[in-house]
Design an enzyme around this catalytic site. Sequence first.
Site, PDB file in Angstrom:
ATOM      1  N   GLU A  46       7.133  -6.282   1.348  1.00  0.00           N
ATOM      2  CA  GLU A  46       7.195  -4.480   1.946  1.00  0.00           C
ATOM      3  C   GLU A  46       7.488  -4.938   3.045  1.00  0.00           C
ATOM      4  O   GLU A  46       6.999  -4.638   3.320  1.00  0.00           O
ATOM      5  CB  GLU A  46       5.771  -4.337   1.480  1.00  0.00           C
ATOM      6  CG  GLU A  46       5.496  -3.862  -0.171  1.00  0.00           C
ATOM      7  CD  GLU A  46       4.438  -2.924  -0.537  1.00  0.00           C
ATOM      8  OE1 GLU A  46       4.084  -2.609   0.860  1.00  0.00           O
ATOM      9  OE2 GLU A  46       4.267  -2.175  -1.570  1.00  0.00           O
ATOM     10  N   GLU A  73      -3.825 -10.390  -6.141  1.00  0.00           N
ATOM     11  CA  GLU A  73      -3.870 -10.871  -3.823  1.00  0.00           C
ATOM     12  C   GLU A  73      -5.157 -10.724  -3.795  1.00  0.00           C
ATOM     13  O   GLU A  73      -6.681 -10.905  -3.912  1.00  0.00           O
ATOM     14  CB  GLU A  73      -3.589  -9.209  -3.874  1.00  0.00           C
ATOM     15  CG  GLU A  73      -3.486  -9.575  -1.945  1.00  0.00           C
ATOM     16  CD  GLU A  73      -2.491  -8.191  -1.873  1.00  0.00           C
ATOM     17  OE1 GLU A  73      -2.197  -7.275  -2.134  1.00  0.00           O
ATOM     18  OE2 GLU A  73      -2.372  -7.992  -0.424  1.00  0.00           O
ATOM     19  N   GLU A 130       5.423  -4.671  -8.224  1.00  0.00           N
ATOM     20  CA  GLU A 130       4.187  -3.926  -8.460  1.00  0.00           C
ATOM     21  C   GLU A 130       4.412  -2.888  -8.924  1.00  0.00           C
ATOM     22  O   GLU A 130       5.123  -1.859  -8.320  1.00  0.00           O
ATOM     23  CB  GLU A 130       3.383  -4.277  -6.751  1.00  0.00           C
ATOM     24  CG  GLU A 130       3.109  -4.849  -5.671  1.00  0.00           C
ATOM     25  CD  GLU A 130       2.832  -5.133  -4.602  1.00  0.00           C
ATOM     26  OE1 GLU A 130       2.295  -3.583  -3.969  1.00  0.00           O
ATOM     27  OE2 GLU A 130       2.539  -5.432  -4.002  1.00  0.00           O
ATOM     28  N   GLN A 141      -3.058  -4.474  -9.617  1.00  0.00           N
ATOM     29  CA  GLN A 141      -2.865  -5.693  -9.492  1.00  0.00           C
ATOM     30  C   GLN A 141      -3.627  -5.756 -10.879  1.00  0.00           C
ATOM     31  O   GLN A 141      -3.435  -5.007 -11.796  1.00  0.00           O
ATOM     32  CB  GLN A 141      -3.826  -5.912  -8.598  1.00  0.00           C
ATOM     33  CG  GLN A 141      -2.994  -6.049  -7.539  1.00  0.00           C
ATOM     34  CD  GLN A 141      -3.415  -6.448  -5.457  1.00  0.00           C
ATOM     35  OE1 GLN A 141      -4.115  -7.240  -6.030  1.00  0.00           O
ATOM     36  NE2 GLN A 141      -3.117  -6.047  -4.802  1.00  0.00           N
TER      37      GLN A 141
HETATM   38  O1  AHR Z   1      -0.753  -3.808  -4.650  1.00  0.00           O
HETATM   39  C1  AHR Z   1      -2.173  -3.434  -2.979  1.00  0.00           C
HETATM   40  C2  AHR Z   1      -1.283  -3.740  -1.982  1.00  0.00           C
HETATM   41  O2  AHR Z   1       0.274  -2.286  -2.221  1.00  0.00           O
HETATM   42  C3  AHR Z   1      -0.140  -4.377  -1.583  1.00  0.00           C
HETATM   43  O3  AHR Z   1      -0.797  -5.651  -0.217  1.00  0.00           O
HETATM   44  C4  AHR Z   1       1.454  -3.604  -1.193  1.00  0.00           C
HETATM   45  O4  AHR Z   1       2.317  -4.976  -1.173  1.00  0.00           O
HETATM   46  C5  AHR Z   1       1.913  -2.432  -1.312  1.00  0.00           C
HETATM   47  O5  AHR Z   1       1.405  -1.870  -0.694  1.00  0.00           O
END
Ligand code: AHR
Length: 508
Positions: A173, A27, A292, A363
């Site tokens: 989300e 991200e 995620e 991530q």
């Molecule tokens: O991965 C960090 C954040 O966690 C992402 O931006 C979001 O989708 C989630 O809340």
Amino acid sequence: MKKAKVFSDKHYPIGKIDDKIYASFTEHLGRCIYSGLYEPGHPAADENGIRQDVVGLIKELNVPVIRYPGGNFVSCYDWHDGIGPKENRPRRMDYAWSSIETNEFGIDEFCRWAEEAGIEPMIAVNLGTGSIKDAGDLVEYCNHPGGTYWSDLRAKNGHPKPYNVKYWCLGNEMEGNWQAGHLSAEDYAKKALEAAKIMKWVDPSIKLVACGSSYDMLPTYMEWDRVMLPELYNQVDYLSTHHYVMNAGQGLANFLASYKELDNHIKNSVRVIEYVKAKNKFTKDIKICLDEWNVWNFQDIKMDSMSDLSGMTTFELTSAEKWEVAPGILEEKYSLLDSLVLGGMGITLLNNVDTVEIACLAQLINVIAPITTVRGGGVFKQTTYYSFHMLSKYGRGTSMKAAVESETYSSSFGELNLVEPAVVYNEEADEVRVFVLNCSQDEDTALEVELQGYGDRKLKKHLVLAGDDLEARNTIDQPDEVGMKELPVSDGAEVVLPKLSWNVLIYG
Ligand code: AHR
């Protein structure tokens, strides 16, 4: 010494493991992209600014798909800002993380890199502050061969060949009010449906992911899916859900049992899909895209409850200054314990491959990540790198049902077996690979593995993550504090799993 037994029979598969369960996520957040993947001028960077030391580690992880560009970021992002000559790209406020986005790195840089690295991009479109037309234009920019405004612009920007991006997320989300442009389930269904229509008109071959519920503390948990999914069911291929687990004072046993928490979470999403399918007499199946998942201990976030997020950007809860470029935020420092827990969650993924087809470790670099870089300096593997690496390396093939006979331990998720296994049969190597989390806290466990129908099998290799100090962490100066160790194997019927350990047993 504790005793336990794992049984597996070749006649009882759970399902074929889709390689995409080893996907990940990058991200525009903190130093994930800038000074993580991309750092022009770094000694290890290529002519495009991509850090080859980082790419080496990503390749070792054998990640097949990477989701991009967010996350919360995507709901504030205008993809047009990140294309064309770099000197013309605007610096923008990113509301999600209260950072400055320089737009030096955009969709072309990402897709080109992914193509070179043999990784499939999975692109999220902005359904928060973005329009449905922007989403269609982005599909055209990425996938249309040529002869139209956006596809010709891609060619002009140096990439005549379409990127053919197959996987597309309809927002991120969208259930949460921390999301820029957050919508109700009804409004999300309407907007996502219209976006999906346009995106598929541009390229009918794409696969779409609808935003499902992720957070059970929200009053809309699952109700969101019940309302929006019937509207989108025939347009989408996957239902997205996210799940992070946290070591937040619940005690060692409960934190270790996070594999069960993830299992409950996945099964809730399965239940709502089944309900919507049955209620509406739909015939096709929708798979889960856990886009995620990770251990996230919120080391950099001060938040007592979800209500703290109301009306704030997520970033305002971190320690960094506002409006910096690529601030060093959400850089979790993972412990040995975290890597055991991540390994346990991986076992859950393997045991749910009949319903989970894509899962993105969130991530990949610097932000809640297994890979950590130093700006202008080196790179090291966090503890969680090792469990994820072993899952990706050995967890390919067919996931098999496993039964367990062992003592139990008490957890917030009920009485659980002391050992939690996943069994994988890898046809190519003709190997049975048994992943086991040993939750026994004060004694090692003598494990017997009974394999039926696989022919004569011998334990060839025993890899283990364990150690006396559950708080041990790797750092740039001490990068090898925690790592996988190989234990000697014997011909005996039992194999000893150290107390509090995550193991890979390979039977040939
Ligand atoms: O991965 C960090 C954040 O966690 C992402 O931006 C979001 O989708 C989630 O809340």
